[in-house]
Motif scaffolding. Structure first.
Motif, short mmCIF file in Angstrom:
data_model
loop_
_atom_site.label_atom_id
_atom_site.label_comp_id
_atom_site.label_asym_id
_atom_site.label_seq_id
_atom_site.Cartn_x
_atom_site.Cartn_y
_atom_site.Cartn_z
N ALA A 200 -21.19 -29.15 -69.59
CA ALA A 200 -21.66 -30.19 -70.51
C ALA A 200 -22.44 -31.26 -69.75
N ALA A 201 -21.92 -31.66 -68.60
CA ALA A 201 -22.60 -32.68 -67.79
C ALA A 201 -23.92 -32.15 -67.24
N LEU A 202 -23.95 -30.91 -66.82
CA LEU A 202 -25.18 -30.33 -66.28
C LEU A 202 -26.27 -30.24 -67.35
N ARG A 203 -25.87 -29.94 -68.59
CA ARG A 203 -26.85 -29.91 -69.69
C ARG A 203 -27.51 -31.27 -69.87
N VAL A 204 -26.72 -32.34 -69.76
CA VAL A 204 -27.26 -33.70 -69.94
C VAL A 204 -28.07 -34.12 -68.71
N LEU A 205 -27.56 -33.81 -67.52
CA LEU A 205 -28.27 -34.19 -66.29
C LEU A 205 -29.64 -33.55 -66.18
N ALA A 206 -29.83 -32.41 -66.81
CA ALA A 206 -31.13 -31.74 -66.78
C ALA A 206 -32.23 -32.63 -67.36
N TYR A 207 -31.88 -33.52 -68.28
CA TYR A 207 -32.87 -34.36 -68.95
C TYR A 207 -32.78 -35.83 -68.56
N HIS A 208 -31.83 -36.19 -67.70
CA HIS A 208 -31.69 -37.59 -67.32
C HIS A 208 -32.79 -37.94 -66.31
N PRO A 209 -33.53 -39.02 -66.52
CA PRO A 209 -34.67 -39.33 -65.66
C PRO A 209 -34.33 -39.84 -64.26
N SER A 210 -33.09 -40.20 -64.01
CA SER A 210 -32.71 -40.77 -62.72
C SER A 210 -32.73 -39.73 -61.61
N PRO A 211 -33.28 -40.09 -60.44
CA PRO A 211 -33.21 -39.18 -59.30
C PRO A 211 -31.77 -38.92 -58.85
N ALA A 212 -30.87 -39.85 -59.13
CA ALA A 212 -29.46 -39.67 -58.76
C ALA A 212 -28.81 -38.52 -59.52
N ALA A 213 -29.39 -38.13 -60.64
CA ALA A 213 -28.85 -37.03 -61.43
C ALA A 213 -28.90 -35.71 -60.67
N LEU A 214 -29.82 -35.61 -59.72
CA LEU A 214 -29.92 -34.39 -58.92
C LEU A 214 -28.66 -34.11 -58.11
N GLY A 215 -27.93 -35.16 -57.74
CA GLY A 215 -26.72 -34.99 -56.95
C GLY A 215 -25.72 -34.06 -57.61
N GLY A 216 -25.48 -34.26 -58.90
CA GLY A 216 -24.54 -33.42 -59.62
C GLY A 216 -25.05 -32.00 -59.81
N ILE A 217 -26.36 -31.87 -59.96
CA ILE A 217 -26.94 -30.54 -60.17
C ILE A 217 -26.93 -29.73 -58.88
N LEU A 218 -27.39 -30.32 -57.80
CA LEU A 218 -27.51 -29.59 -56.54
C LEU A 218 -26.15 -29.16 -55.99
N GLU A 219 -25.13 -29.98 -56.20
CA GLU A 219 -23.79 -29.64 -55.71
C GLU A 219 -23.24 -28.37 -56.35
N ARG A 220 -23.65 -28.08 -57.59
CA ARG A 220 -23.09 -26.94 -58.31
C ARG A 220 -23.98 -25.70 -58.26
#
Length: 126
Positions: free
Chosen positions: A80-100
């Motif tokens: 669920a979080a990854l689905r939202v992070l895909a569209y979040h404009p913040s560069p910090a959102a990449l942290g959660g994506i790259l870790e998984r």
């Protein structure tokens, strides 16, 4: 309108979008109170954070919560979080994506890779 029907879902999304700015603090406080307990409710609340926020301070808190939830042990919450992070404009959102990206759970791994691909598709150069 039948409960759970497509029309009900569209109506719910519209009302969430209209109330977006005022709901973010409420959603964040509920997530904090839940901890890691009810994964289904957490996943639903995380999805609500995908609606546009109203202020920069809230946006920072939202991305922190999303990254924290993307790193959750629960695959449901992480997806669920990854689905939202895909569209979040913040560069910090990449942290959660790259870790998984290389997660042991193949579904979580595919959600992370899809989120990364979506960010690239939307023009994220980082």
């Amino acid at each position: 309108m039948a409960w759970g029907s497509h029309a009900a879902m569209v109506s719910s999304r519209r009302s969430l979008e209209q109330q977006a700015g005022s709901l973010v603090p409420e959603v964040l406080s509920r997530l904090a109170a839940l901890g890691e307990g009810d994964t289904i409710l957490i996943a639903k609340l995380v999805a609500m954070l995908g609606v546009k926020e109203s202020s920069d301070a809230e946006s920072e808190r939202v991305v922190e919560e999303l990254v924290r939830r993307a790193l959750s042990e629960s695959a449901l919450v992480a997806k669920a979080a990854l689905r939202v992070l895909a569209y979040h404009p913040s560069p910090a959102a990449l942290g959660g994506i790259l870790e998984r990206r290389h997660d042991g759970d193949i579904e979580v791994q595919s959600y992370a890779r899809a989120a990364l691909a979506e960010r690239v598709r939307l023009g994220d150069t980082e």
